[in-house]
Design a protein around this motif. Sequence first.
Motif, PDB file in Angstrom:
ATOM      1  N   LYS A 293       3.765   1.683  -1.103  1.00 18.93           N
ATOM      2  CA  LYS A 293       4.792   1.452  -2.802  1.00 18.93           C
ATOM      3  C   LYS A 293       3.424   2.163  -3.635  1.00 18.93           C
ATOM      4  N   ARG A 294       2.606   1.926  -4.015  1.00 12.92           N
ATOM      5  CA  ARG A 294       1.305   2.429  -4.315  1.00 12.92           C
ATOM      6  C   ARG A 294       1.149   4.068  -4.048  1.00 12.92           C
ATOM      7  N   ARG A 295       1.753   4.144  -2.982  1.00 17.91           N
ATOM      8  CA  ARG A 295       0.954   6.125  -3.327  1.00 17.91           C
ATOM      9  C   ARG A 295       2.424   6.562  -3.013  1.00 17.91           C
TER      10      ARG A 295
ATOM     11  N   ASP B  51       0.624  -1.213  -0.146  1.00 16.80           N
ATOM     12  CA  ASP B  51      -0.005   0.291   0.176  1.00 16.80           C
ATOM     13  C   ASP B  51       0.578   1.032  -0.456  1.00 16.80           C
TER      14      ASP B  51
END
Length: 113
Positions: A81-83, A79
């Motif tokens: 990394k996605r941000r 999560d």
Amino acid sequence: MPHFEDFYANKLRGSLGVTDAESVLDLREANRATAEASIGDMLERSRFAKGKTVAVRLAAPPEGGGETLFQPVGRLLLDAKRRGWIERLQTLPAGDGLGFYVALAGKPARERD
């Protein structure tokens, strides 16, 4: 020399492990709540500092099988990394045990100045 996309270049570089990381977050003795809080603290602090690399160590499954922190910690890191808080996320090599190698993005240079 040819240009490789990051995905393929990382495969050529091989797995980075505990000795390659600038610091180690050892969660081998932690319970789930403590591990999640530690990961949250690490991610929050990293947003206001220079980027660095961290090896996150987790306990191996108990004899005969059982739950580990791999999946819940992995979800938190994915999560992040996605941000955009994590630049690189991969599992540790087998010789280092269970865990992740994390390259924290840190605060963008223009905001740090």
